[in-house]
Design an enzyme around this catalytic site. Structure first.
Site, short mmCIF file in Angstrom:
data_model
loop_
_atom_site.label_atom_id
_atom_site.label_comp_id
_atom_site.label_asym_id
_atom_site.label_seq_id
_atom_site.Cartn_x
_atom_site.Cartn_y
_atom_site.Cartn_z
N GLU A 54 -64.50 56.71 8.43
CA GLU A 54 -64.59 55.38 7.51
C GLU A 54 -66.20 54.52 8.31
OE1 GLU A 54 -61.08 52.71 7.87
OE2 GLU A 54 -59.46 54.70 7.17
N GLU A 109 -55.60 55.57 13.45
CA GLU A 109 -56.63 54.44 14.35
C GLU A 109 -55.83 54.31 14.69
OE1 GLU A 109 -57.96 51.05 11.78
OE2 GLU A 109 -60.03 52.30 11.40
C1 FCB Z 1 -59.53 50.00 8.92
C2 FCB Z 1 -58.33 50.82 8.43
C3 FCB Z 1 -58.23 50.98 6.50
C4 FCB Z 1 -59.24 49.42 5.93
C5 FCB Z 1 -60.07 48.97 6.19
C6 FCB Z 1 -61.24 47.52 6.78
O1 FCB Z 1 -59.04 49.66 10.23
O2 FCB Z 1 -58.07 51.98 8.65
O3 FCB Z 1 -56.93 50.74 6.28
O4 FCB Z 1 -58.16 48.55 6.28
O5 FCB Z 1 -60.58 49.41 8.44
#
Ligand code: FCB
Length: 487
Positions: free
Chosen positions: A393, A205
């Site tokens: 994620e 990210e």
């Molecule tokens: C993302 C991050 C991760 C975590 C989630 C909830 O942006 O990559 O580390 O904090 O959000």
């Protein structure tokens, strides 16, 4: 496998046919006979689809100053009053540094066989690029050995935000010093673990440690610089992505694969009609021009340059040769999305704000938009043509999830998971090469500026006693993985 292959004519045709397919699968019922090769909601996920869980070094390891680890920007930032909820620090977190073997035993007992983790750069080079800390390498050797013993495959992110503070003191992401240091770090890590790791992710990210770290200042190191400086931090991050790819190609050994994880802006058409879909796609292209668009084009696009004007980053000859090295997959962190509809008066699109009563998790940014999984992966595939996509994620953060009689009844998370998995299933049925899904997170952990109050885990962590309790959602996900079906 290379990612930036342009779509062939046939693929373009297939993409154009997607709205019809999507509508058809929405109408699927148990009675409906599917065409061969087309998934219905009732069919299992493809046999090679990867189900995993994810976490990151600074969020669960703890041992922030043990065995020679250097200070990270989050160790520093968390100590600035008012920056992190409750003044929470990553000092102890889930104490995974000392408990990883039990954690992997628990993962294995739940049937989780793939785990995305990150390596803490300040454990390997406490000063960013000076002396190597052998104890840091030894820790991850022990960790990978334990994973192997428990039958868990690692997917390793080289950088998930914990920049060595010593590099920040030399300019951090605003400086090319960090790029050179990352190149050295990536070479060292990939060389050291080539025998244990086959799946590599370069960065996590980019926007969160560039714009949010140096523009808005909500994340470490908490600076508020000009747009020109922020654009330069993005550019340096892109260069580090390139170095990560280069390092894996050079030192990763046979079978090693590599990609970026991006939390691209995701648009969802208000209605699944050609006009709104085209508008949402145009928004997607604009919104993602700085990272995915630049990597894909091998340069900053004319539209992007027109948009940033005099704030464009400085680019040196050869930068984009590195930045646009072919990768094997694209990882997408998708939690939410923006609704977009056809624009009025000649505008290409109109992005709609979420109304105040729109449902969300306790994380204020996390509006519940399950279709973001479908449209985020589909647009990525159509626009950039990657041959393999992974959701690296997806998950939801809530406060107050008490353990009652040994249980955490997080039905809200079970619902989030189920509704997002349905969209993953749907996009595969539509022909998009989505190859896997990683749930964030295996265990409640240090949620950056939200500290320990915001829980994303499917395993509850009592931060006082370090007792772990699988939540209802962990049992649910375990059953999904076992049957490979949305239950
Ligand atoms: C993302 C991050 C991760 C975590 C989630 C909830 O942006 O990559 O580390 O904090 O959000």
């Amino acid at each position: 496998m290379t990612s930036f292959r342009p779509l062939r004519r046939r693929q373009l045709f297939a993409a154009a046919a997607l709205p019809a397919l999507a509508t058809a699968s929405l109408a699927a019922t148990p009675q409906r006979r599917s065409a061969p090769g087309v998934l219905t909601y009732e069919s299992p996920f493809p046999a090679d689809f990867v189900f995993g869980v994810a976490a990151a070094s600074a969020q669960l390891e703890g041992a922030a100053f043990e065995d020679g680890k250097g200070e990270s920007v989050w160790d520093r930032f968390s100590r600035i009053p008012g920056k992190v909820h409750n003044g929470d620090t990553p000092d102890v977190a889930c104490d995974h540094y000392h408990r990883f073997d039990e954690d992997f035993a628990l993962m294995a007992s739940l049937g989780f066989k793939t785990y995305r983790l990150s390596i803490a750069w300040p454990r390997i080079y406490p000063n960013g690029d000076g002396a190597l800390n052998q104890k840091g390498l030894d820790f991850y050797h022990r960790l990978f050995a334990s994973m192997k013993k428990h039958g868990i495959e690692p997917w390793v992110t080289l950088f998930h935000w914990d920049l060595p503070q010593a590099l920040e003191d030399r300019g951090g992401w605003t400086s090319r010093v960090t790029v050179d240091a990352f190149a050295k770090y990536a070479d060292t890590v990939v060389k050291a673990f080539a025998g244990e790791v086959k799946h590599w992710i370069t960065l996590n990210e980019i926007v969160c440690f560039t714009l949010f770290g140096y523009g808005t200042g909500g994340k470490a190191p908490g600076r508020k610089e000009s747009a020109k400086v922020v654009n330069q931090t993005y550019h340096h991050a892109l260069l580090c992505h390139g170095h990560g790819v280069r390092a894996v190609r050079k030192f990763g050994g046979a079978g090693a694969v590599v990609g970026l994880t991006d939390n691209c802006g995701v648009s969802v058409p208000v209605t699944e009609t050609p006009a709104d879909i085209a508008a949402a796609k145009a928004w997607f292209v604009d919104r993602n021009a700085q990272v995915l668009g630049a990597i894909h084009a091998g340069k900053y696009t004319a539209n992007f340059l027109a948009h940033v004007g005099a704030d464009a980053p400085d680019v040196r000859p050869g930068d984009f040769d590195l930045i646009s090295l072919p990768t094997d997959f694209l990882g997408l962190n998708i939690y939410s999305g923006t609704y977009v509809r056809a624009g009025k008066n000649g505008a290409a699109y109109e992005a709609l704000p979420h109304p105040v009563n729109y449902p969300r998790a306790d994380s204020t940014w996390l509006r519940l938009v399950p279709q973001s999984i479908y449209w985020g992966t589909r647009f990525s595939h159509e626009v950039y043509g990657h041959q393999a996509l992974y959701i690296t994620e997806n998950g939801c953060g809530y406060d107050e999830e008490p353990v009652v009689n040994g249980e955490v009844l997080d039905l809200h998370r079970r619902d989030y998971l189920r509704s997002h998995l349905r969209e993953a299933h749907r996009v595969i049925a539509a022909g998009v090469p989505l190859k896997g899904y990683f749930l964030w997170s295996f265990i409640d952990n240090y949620e950056w500026e939200d500290g320990y109050q915001r829980r994303f885990g499917i395993v509850h962590c009592d931060f006082k006693t370090q007792v772990r309790t699988p939540k209802l959602s962990a049992r649910y996900y375990a059953d999904v993985i076992k049957t490979r079906k949305i239950l």
